[in-house]
Design a protein around this motif. Sequence first.
Motif, mmCIF file in Angstrom:
data_model
loop_
_atom_site.group_PDB
_atom_site.id
_atom_site.type_symbol
_atom_site.label_atom_id
_atom_site.label_comp_id
_atom_site.label_asym_id
_atom_site.label_seq_id
_atom_site.Cartn_x
_atom_site.Cartn_y
_atom_site.Cartn_z
ATOM 1 N N UNK A 12 -11.241 -11.824 1.925
ATOM 2 C CA UNK A 12 -10.235 -11.698 0.880
ATOM 3 C C UNK A 12 -10.000 -10.227 0.565
ATOM 4 N N UNK A 13 -8.717 -9.848 0.508
ATOM 5 C CA UNK A 13 -8.358 -8.467 0.212
ATOM 6 C C UNK A 13 -7.727 -8.392 -1.174
ATOM 7 N N UNK A 14 -8.084 -7.333 -1.861
ATOM 8 C CA UNK A 14 -7.516 -7.109 -3.189
ATOM 9 C C UNK A 14 -6.076 -6.636 -3.031
ATOM 10 N N UNK A 15 -5.150 -7.402 -3.552
ATOM 11 C CA UNK A 15 -3.738 -7.046 -3.453
ATOM 12 C C UNK A 15 -3.414 -6.025 -4.538
ATOM 13 N N UNK A 16 -3.393 -4.742 -4.129
ATOM 14 C CA UNK A 16 -3.142 -3.680 -5.101
ATOM 15 C C UNK A 16 -1.738 -3.756 -5.664
ATOM 16 N N UNK A 17 -0.818 -4.366 -4.914
ATOM 17 C CA UNK A 17 0.554 -4.486 -5.407
ATOM 18 C C UNK A 17 0.598 -5.340 -6.665
ATOM 19 N N UNK A 18 -0.313 -6.316 -6.750
ATOM 20 C CA UNK A 18 -0.374 -7.190 -7.918
ATOM 21 C C UNK A 18 -1.366 -6.659 -8.945
ATOM 22 N N UNK A 19 -2.553 -6.288 -8.457
ATOM 23 C CA UNK A 19 -3.633 -5.905 -9.363
ATOM 24 C C UNK A 19 -3.584 -4.442 -9.775
ATOM 25 N N UNK A 20 -2.898 -3.607 -9.001
ATOM 26 C CA UNK A 20 -2.862 -2.183 -9.281
ATOM 27 C C UNK A 20 -2.443 -1.833 -10.697
ATOM 28 N N UNK A 21 -1.281 -2.326 -11.163
ATOM 29 C CA UNK A 21 -0.859 -2.011 -12.534
ATOM 30 C C UNK A 21 -1.833 -2.512 -13.595
ATOM 31 N N UNK A 22 -2.417 -3.688 -13.367
ATOM 32 C CA UNK A 22 -3.367 -4.232 -14.339
ATOM 33 C C UNK A 22 -4.622 -3.371 -14.398
ATOM 34 N N UNK A 23 -5.122 -2.974 -13.224
ATOM 35 C CA UNK A 23 -6.309 -2.124 -13.179
ATOM 36 C C UNK A 23 -6.032 -0.771 -13.826
ATOM 37 N N UNK A 24 -4.830 -0.221 -13.570
ATOM 38 C CA UNK A 24 -4.461 1.067 -14.176
ATOM 39 C C UNK A 24 -4.430 0.962 -15.692
ATOM 40 N N UNK A 25 -3.916 -0.166 -16.201
ATOM 41 C CA UNK A 25 -3.865 -0.365 -17.649
ATOM 42 C C UNK A 25 -5.268 -0.431 -18.244
#
Length: 331
Positions: A12-25
Amino acid sequence: MATADTNPKPAMRLDLKVMGPILALVVLVVIGALMNGNFLSAGNITNVLSRSAFIGIIAVGMTFVITAGGLDLSVGSMAAFIAGLMILVMNGLLPVMGVGWPLVFVGMLTAIVAGTAAGFINGFLITNMRIEAFIVTLGTMGIYRSLVTWLADGGTLSLDFGMRAIIRPIYFDGILGISWPIIVFALVAILGEVVMRRGAFGRHAAAVGSNDQVARYSSVNVNRVRMMTYVGLGVLVGVATIMYVPRLGSASSSTGVLWELEAIAAVIIGGTMLKGGFGRVWGTVIGVLILSLIGNILNLTDGVSPYLNGAVQGVIIILAVILQRDKKAEG
């Protein structure tokens, strides 16, 4: 005999396109809390959300415009012009209607009508006259900014003090401690997400932004969809202005400066493709919060100039577009 699995399941790969903004927040919240003890206070959080509501409401409309392959650089100037017009109308009708909520409603109607008309003008020039969106909205940006400067005679348009007391609760009051701008922003975001994900209009906007010729072959009225995105954005600029005017009770040539940059940045940070074809309203909301938190952290941090906020936003836009390009190249 047991045989080895020659087709193992991919990790399983972390989809940064989806999770990136949430992680940045999340990272920004942690940084803010560590740098200033007042960062997570109820007063500061309410202030951040209330002040981000103006950009957030506009950014929801911008999400649909960009998803459909468009762009609008005029929203900040448009807001300034609408605010000035709203103030002029209320001041002009004050001797006739007197101080009261009927006059406030007339001001609100003025803002909505003006926003609708401004959005229609942009949409008409882009869809019917076939002029590039960048050129049209760059032109109207200058027009609206010049108009509000002319209306204010180079100064500031100020609402009558009696009306300020009446209209003030629109920004400063609310329900259960939640101010009206936050409530309106939340409602607009929820409605926008539903339309984008569940409504035919959202699917049509994505289809037009992805490939307008294919959309035409699929019986999508491309011009009407693009027109409606600009009209909808104009309406939301009017709504944001209604929330904004009670805060200061004035408008000038400096009102709404860089709002277009913040709205576009929020949309791109949230994962909407700059070239169109895919939009995500919930991502835009996160993008708005990220930009607001960056500005708030700069304001609360000693030794760091808050004037760097625009520079930071510009860098974020460039990085977000680069990440989108690299993601598309991998695909």
